[in-house]
Design a protein around this motif. Structure first.
Motif, PDB file in Angstrom:
ATOM      1  N   LEU A   1       0.852  -1.180   0.000  1.00  0.00           N
ATOM      2  CA  LEU A   1       0.000   0.000   0.000  1.00  0.00           C
ATOM      3  C   LEU A   1       0.892   1.235   0.000  1.00  0.00           C
ATOM      4  CD1 LEU A   1      -2.931   1.062   0.326  1.00  0.00           C
ATOM      5  CD2 LEU A   1      -2.560   0.973   2.788  1.00  0.00           C
ATOM      6  N   ILE A   2       0.642   2.138  -0.957  1.00  0.00           N
ATOM      7  CA  ILE A   2       1.372   3.406  -1.000  1.00  0.00           C
ATOM      8  C   ILE A   2       0.366   4.512  -0.722  1.00  0.00           C
ATOM      9  CG2 ILE A   2       2.751   4.984  -2.407  1.00  0.00           C
ATOM     10  CD1 ILE A   2       3.604   2.523  -4.074  1.00  0.00           C
ATOM     11  N   ALA A   3       0.615   5.281   0.335  1.00  0.00           N
ATOM     12  CA  ALA A   3      -0.336   6.325   0.720  1.00  0.00           C
ATOM     13  C   ALA A   3       0.398   7.645   0.880  1.00  0.00           C
ATOM     14  CB  ALA A   3      -1.034   5.949   2.020  1.00  0.00           C
ATOM     15  N   SER A   4      -0.280   8.722   0.473  1.00  0.00           N
ATOM     16  CA  SER A   4       0.329  10.039   0.678  1.00  0.00           C
ATOM     17  C   SER A   4       0.048  10.460   2.102  1.00  0.00           C
ATOM     18  CB  SER A   4      -0.253  11.054  -0.289  1.00  0.00           C
ATOM     19  OG  SER A   4      -1.479  11.533   0.219  1.00  0.00           O
ATOM     20  N   GLU A   5       0.924  11.275   2.601  1.00  0.00           N
ATOM     21  CA  GLU A   5       0.819  11.779   3.960  1.00  0.00           C
ATOM     22  C   GLU A   5      -0.506  12.501   4.207  1.00  0.00           C
ATOM     23  OE1 GLU A   5       3.982  13.797   6.426  1.00  0.00           O
ATOM     24  OE2 GLU A   5       3.814  15.009   4.615  1.00  0.00           O
ATOM     25  N   ASP A   6      -1.032  13.171   3.184  1.00  0.00           N
ATOM     26  CA  ASP A   6      -2.299  13.894   3.376  1.00  0.00           C
ATOM     27  C   ASP A   6      -3.512  13.018   3.035  1.00  0.00           C
ATOM     28  OD1 ASP A   6      -2.226  13.780   0.643  1.00  0.00           O
ATOM     29  OD2 ASP A   6      -1.988  15.933   0.338  1.00  0.00           O
ATOM     30  N   GLY A   7      -3.258  11.774   2.715  1.00  0.00           N
ATOM     31  CA  GLY A   7      -4.367  10.856   2.491  1.00  0.00           C
ATOM     32  C   GLY A   7      -5.034  11.001   1.147  1.00  0.00           C
TER      33      GLY A   7
END
Lengths: 344, 344
Positions: A25-31
């Motif tokens: 899973l790759i997620a950005s810090e701001d979601g």
């Protein structure tokens, strides 16, 4: 460095490398942006180091492509753009794997991780991080296999169980199913009492005799995961009043409680203790109740918490911690939306 | 028909198709000419019907060649010359195999068996025939796996156990070894008492941690036969005074006794009962003693007999019976010379 307020958001990767599948899973810090990828089994003790690393690379590539980022990964992209700041790998069997350092090196060298902070640990750690939200305590995993893992405020950790279906795994799905088939075998050849588990097993596995099922288990035609799927039926039979099924469910719950207690004694002999049950069987309320009762008898001060997040979200949370994420909550919420508990 | 006294001696074939190897023995009725052949595993539940039948054909061809007979087998040779009069097949897993009739047909159609009387049954039957010399009673097999088989004067038979390493096989070599590794795992993670089995296991399997051994068992790198070879060490540790090893040896002996008793209750609830322990572990005298004590408690009238012949000699004895051999004693003695007890 960009001026404050204009930074490109950092990305974090969580990896759940399990015995039957691998998820990234790759997620950005701001979601706001993320991708997921899947691949086959990852336990290097079972599939070997190349297949394990290959499964991670395959799942990582799929997750990266799903984000819509450029194919030019890592440092070769322009500085700061769509860079993975940190990744946390939870790999099944990692603790027992003889070539840990080599695997760790291979995983850290994935092209998408150039410049990232990377940590590799066993999959118990991410289950703990997910279930207890990173708070101190003990998590008991009751899925196809079973194990317990605990961690303290000051970062000490210990584990228990997980020795595999032939030697250990008491209270797991494969164990409950094996015990039920054993009870059916014992009924069939006159060693044990009659049990509704026999008819249940013949129907579940579409077989004419229990010995035939045993032959398919011995040959691997019924593998560990297929065996474990029978566990829900075993627990239903216990609910329905079958004495053998009840004995098995109770023994399983006691063994799960024993796992938790062994970790507690090593790590947290004093003070309040948070305990969480996670894995597929934690969704069976009668079994969770048996576990809580058995564990409560062994650990009178224990506080039972339902599991909060999936192991994959736990991996993202650990990656966020590792990379010093500015908004870990948004990140974990994003992970939880993409990999909710119960899909792991 | 030849005049009396000038008959070509008849030949008989015994086949022990086991889970790890296949053995064929061809012996002449007067004990003067015979050949042996070996091949790979034969349990059709594990290897499939083609591989099982192929293993038998391979071992049969080797045995036939070793006799020095013409390659022209069966009816195509001149009448009466070097003809196999009867063959008895003991095939592992036969009782539980769903395609019994098809396998039976394939085995009966082997070219060397044209015109022969042929019977196929499970390998428990030949173990019984060997151990008890074909006399009524119960045989308990304690080898890599475990099972019991009994037969009465009037040909009634029953079996018990043999459900494989994950589900059953209590008291077998693989079971003793698995229990010992479980005890070592439980010591290592704080669930169980200290035991000399840990050091013994690490040394035997050349490993640094018990979890590493568990990983190798789970992956199949240590297979069932390799696991079972650790059983002698476990029994030695019991002799040397290790409490966990003693507990395991005792529990194993009790489970073997339970197998015998379950067969007795079904077949021979009254009257004197002959009981024989066979298989690799029957050569460990301390274990045989524990078994006899446990079985004696359950079956006060039982008479314990040491196993007389190997399963392969048992198969020859059954073939001789099937074909109405004129000199079965010479035949069985020939088989015993070629396949003595302890080599099966």
């Amino acid at each position: 460095m960009n001026p404050p307020g204009t930074e490109t958001p950092a990305f974090y990767a969580g990896i759940d490398g399990g015995g039957s599948s691998t998820r990234v899973l790759i997620a950005s810090e701001d979601g706001s942006v993320a991708g997921q990828g899947h691949a086959g089994p990852c336990n290097p003790n079972s599939v070997g180091i190349q297949a394990a690393a290959g499964a991670v690379a395959e799942a990582f590539a799929a997750a990266w492509n799903a984000t819509g980022f450029s194919h030019t990964a890592g440092r070769s992209a322009h500085p700061g753009a769509n860079r993975i700041a940190a990744a946390f790998f939870g790999i099944a069997g990692f603790t027992a794997f003889p070539h840990r350092a080599e695997l760790q090196h291979q995983l850290g060298s994935l092209p998408w991780l150039a410049g990232a902070r990377v940590e590799v640990d066993n999959d118990l750690r991410i289950a703990w991080a997910g279930a207890l939200g990173g708070n101190p305590g003990v998590v008991v995993i009751a899925g196809t296999g079973s194990a317990a893992y605990g961690r303290t405020h000051d970062g000490r950790s210990d584990r228990c169980g997980g020795g595999g279906p032939l030697l250990d795994d008491g209270g797991s799905g494969a164990w409950l199913a094996a015990q039920a088939l054993r009870a059916a075998l014992r009924e069939s050849d006159g060693r044990g009492p009659t049990t509704a588990l026999t008819a249940a097993a013949l129907s579940f596995f579409h077989a004419e005799t229990v010995l035939e099922i045993a032959g398919r288990v011995a040959s691997g035609a019924i593998d560990r995961a297929a065996l474990a799927r029978f566990a829900a039926t075993v627990l239903n039979q216990a609910e329905a009043g079958d004495t053998e099924a009840q004995r098995i469910a109770q023994a399983g719950a006691e063994q799960l409680a024993e796992l938790a207690d062994a970790v507690r004694r090593k790590l947290l002999p004093e003070g309040p203790l948070a305990v969480s049950l996670t894995g597929g069987l934690s969704s069976v309320s009668s079994y969770t109740k048996r576990f809580q009762q058995a564990a409560g008898n062994r650990m009178p001060g224990a506080k039972f918490l339902p599991a909060r997040y999936s192991p994959l979200a736990g991996a993202i949370a650990l990656a966020a911690h590792l990379g010093g994420a500015r908004h870990p909550r948004a990140l974990i919420d994003a992970a939880d939306r993409l990999a909710p508990l119960g899909t792991g």
